[in-house]
Motif scaffolding. Sequence first.
Motif, PDB file in Angstrom:
ATOM      1  N   PRO A  19       0.873  -1.164   0.000  1.00  0.00           N
ATOM      2  CA  PRO A  19       0.000   0.000   0.000  1.00  0.00           C
ATOM      3  C   PRO A  19       0.905   1.207   0.000  1.00  0.00           C
ATOM      4  N   TRP A  54      -4.922   0.467  -1.370  1.00  0.00           N
ATOM      5  CA  TRP A  54      -4.560  -0.544  -2.335  1.00  0.00           C
ATOM      6  C   TRP A  54      -5.000  -0.165  -3.738  1.00  0.00           C
ATOM      7  N   ILE A 165     -13.497  -2.006   2.317  1.00  0.00           N
ATOM      8  CA  ILE A 165     -12.506  -2.647   3.193  1.00  0.00           C
ATOM      9  C   ILE A 165     -11.110  -2.384   2.654  1.00  0.00           C
ATOM     10  N   ALA A 166     -10.980  -2.536   1.353  1.00  0.00           N
ATOM     11  CA  ALA A 166      -9.658  -2.355   0.739  1.00  0.00           C
ATOM     12  C   ALA A 166      -9.134  -0.946   0.903  1.00  0.00           C
ATOM     13  N   SER A 167     -10.036  -0.013   1.039  1.00  0.00           N
ATOM     14  CA  SER A 167      -9.560   1.359   1.160  1.00  0.00           C
ATOM     15  C   SER A 167      -9.465   1.803   2.607  1.00  0.00           C
ATOM     16  N   HIS A 168      -9.758   0.890   3.541  1.00  0.00           N
ATOM     17  CA  HIS A 168      -9.631   1.259   4.947  1.00  0.00           C
ATOM     18  C   HIS A 168      -8.199   1.009   5.391  1.00  0.00           C
ATOM     19  N   CYS A 172      -7.590  -3.095   5.504  1.00  0.00           N
ATOM     20  CA  CYS A 172      -7.073  -3.599   4.228  1.00  0.00           C
ATOM     21  C   CYS A 172      -5.900  -4.536   4.433  1.00  0.00           C
ATOM     22  N   ARG A 173      -5.287  -4.472   5.614  1.00  0.00           N
ATOM     23  CA  ARG A 173      -4.108  -5.299   5.827  1.00  0.00           C
ATOM     24  C   ARG A 173      -4.439  -6.619   6.493  1.00  0.00           C
ATOM     25  N   TYR A 178      -7.336 -10.817   2.939  1.00  0.00           N
ATOM     26  CA  TYR A 178      -6.466 -11.140   1.806  1.00  0.00           C
ATOM     27  C   TYR A 178      -6.776 -12.542   1.297  1.00  0.00           C
TER      28      TYR A 178
END
Lengths: 450, 472
Positions: A19, A54, A165-168, A172-173, A178
């Motif tokens: 990221p 991401w 979620i991906a942009s949080h 996102c981690r 994943y």
Amino acid sequence: MEQAPTDPERQLQPAPLEPLGRSDSGLGVAVDEEAEGAREEGSGGDTMTHNNFWLKKIEISVSEAEKRTGRNAMNMQETYTAYLIETRSVEHTDGQSVLTDSLWRRYSEFELLRNYLLVYYPHIVVPPLPEKRAEFVWHKLSADNMDPDFVERRRIGLENFLLRIASHPILCRDKIFYLFLTQEGNWKETVNETGFQLKADSRLKALNATFRVKNPDKRFTDLKHYSDELQSVISHLLRVRARVADRLYGVYKVHGNYGRVFSEWSAIEKEMGDGLQSAGHHMDVYASSIDDILEDEEHYADQLKEYLFYAEALRAVCRKHELMQYDLEIAAQDLASKKQQCEELATGTVRTFSLKGMTTKLFGQETPEQREARIKVLEEQINEGEQQLKSKNLEGREFVKNAWADIERFKEQKNRDLKEALISYAVMQISMCKKGIQVWTNAKECFSKM
Amino acid sequence: MGTLGGAGLAAAAAGRARTLGMEGERRASQARSSGLPAGGADGESPGGGTPFPGSSGSSALLQAEVLDLDEDEDDLEVFSKDASLMDMNSFSPMMPTSPLSMINQIKFEDEPDLKDLFITVDEPESHVTTIETFITYRIITKTSRGEFDSSEFEVRRRYQDFLWLKGKLEEAHPTLIIPPLPEKFMVKGMVERFNDDFIETRRKALHKFLNRIADHPTLTFNEDFKIFLTAQAWELSSHKKQGPGLLSRMGQTVRAVASSMRGVKNRPEEFMEMNNFIELFSQKINLIDKISQRIYKEEREYFDEMKEYGPIHILWSASEEDLVDILKDVASCIDRCCKATEKRMSGLAEALLPVVHEYVLYSEMLMGVMRRRDQIQAELDSKVEALTYKKADADLLPEEIGKLEDKVECANNALKADWERWKQNMQNDIKLAFTDMAEENIHYYEQCLATWESFLTSQTNLHLEEASEDKP
């Protein structure tokens, strides 16, 4: 916004894809319109902007929906819809994207992911899922989960969920997230192995805490009220909107009848015939234009619905705070009473009623050795208690700090998104008016030629 | 007898030329002597008039003719001649003027600046008696016509009186297209007979009814019409009592229907076409009436829901700090669109619905006219048949048949001419009504468009302001 403490076990080390930077770069709340472009592919044209973590590096899309049949847990045949999730990584240099993962998931798996996130990130306002069953339907929409329009809107909603979620910055981690995107088989088992279900707070405990907590942070109390109001007003709005849509549909569709009758009438008219016939055609156009108009409006309704469901996510964070606060209060209370007991034993004064006190009065004092022993036990407990209280206090304060940081992030996101939604509503109305003007101008011309 | 003057008629007939055939005169004197009632007739041209549409040329010449002829006649003759000719039930051997005289009759298109009769219907008032409750309407008539005693009249009439007038007009002119009256009762059945909307709708329709009669080249000179507009209540009642009783009229209707079936068989081609048109038209206009009413209903329900929609945004703004302004703006846009919808609805109710409904009633009227024409023809046909088969009163029949033939021709021509006029009017009215409806819709969408566009502009401006503020 400060970085929340990350649990090394749950976070991916090193991050699978970088990221942007580490702790602070990119964590700020940036309104980055360009991030939209990166997600254009396969998305339903959703116009929400996100923090671009991401997103510049990977693209996620829920690109297809498919009806499937299989056997469920009770070995019965069932039909369900599966969604195709595609992940692409975007190359730095040329902006080309390469498909790295693609797998199928059904709605229940999304639910599982979310429940997991709720347990392990209680201080985060976890993005909500699109509705399980169609609500706020108006007569045209079917309430059937298999209805293609519903499935399509759900597909967009699920994609939106993943993108949120991906942009949080924190979510996102997450490793499980994943794996959700990359590990098709066995993912469910992996999630269950984390034992998150056991860690979940019981509903009963939470309810109890809500009633009994004495000093919750005022901000959370206010937030709870706010979320109740938000839920109530958006529900109301959606209900009325559905009714308005229903009526509008009626107005447009009845005009379609003119088309048929005009056409039949034109057969017996010499001078008026042509005008009637062509006017009738325009009435048909008018009547059929409502379908697209209301389809667009349905997307607007979905945007509002997301925030309707977000209200529950907000309440979840408040509940966790109340639980922790209550826990703290109980521990403090417990400690205080133990200290008092200890003091009483040491000084010999009995201020508080206790069974032991009564029995000693009745049946004679205990020996000094017994008393010493008791005092020692109590002192140990008190020590332990103080340690626990300290750590609980710390935990509580950390929670409040982190939670509030995420809530601020959420608020800004909400304001942006809702503003955008309202503006898009205006744009839809404008488009509808322009269409209306055109059709009726054409019709008027036909009438005047009669 | 009424207060008519043939000379007055001629003077008033500026732009309307009438000739009265010689044969008609002879008949008139016969009629008088046979004691037929003269009440209820007017200075009508014989045979119910055969208006020829649109011929406004050579008026000067014809007017001269008219005046010449009129000078020769005295008032009474003109009056009584018309009276006898008007009594055209199927068993009267009375005959209209010969076809020849009909050719000389010319009807000029109604010219607005030549309009000399203005009628308004307003002020519905409720009257309660021990027996019943009813509504009367005030009717104001302004006119420059000589045959009216004064230039302004004000009377009160109730629905029954309108019914009477219509009946008399139908009697006098069986094959003319009489304007329709609003229905006696609401189709859907009302709890309260006199709710405001019903009364207002009826008032407007009654106003239309009288004005249509006033605009009709023939009907406007009908004597009963004049009496209706001018007579005091007691005068009207006594006038009404003259004329065939209700029962005899009812009896006539039954026989009329029976005999008209016969007329259908020998109906000339053009009237077959006319009948087909009427049937199809009736179907279509009824459908359009239903559709239009339904649209109104849907628009009303849409409006009702919209009224609730705007305020919710205001409610929402109370709990949102940052979104207060935009939410309030959206609410006000929705409210403005709501008002625009209301306007569209009322426009529809004024411009389209009453016109369409009137033509629904007209289509029923037309079928009645068709029947009466057929019935007149049936009379002739039965006599012809009698001649062919019975040969009993062979010497009398040819003369009777001759009269009936004239009557049929007269009726047919009257209908044909009025038909053309009616069709023209219908096209104009329908065209206007639908054009208005389209205009209302365009206006509605334009208003809403302006509302939302200005909202969008203000949002964009705000955004630009904020952006520039953020810059150091």
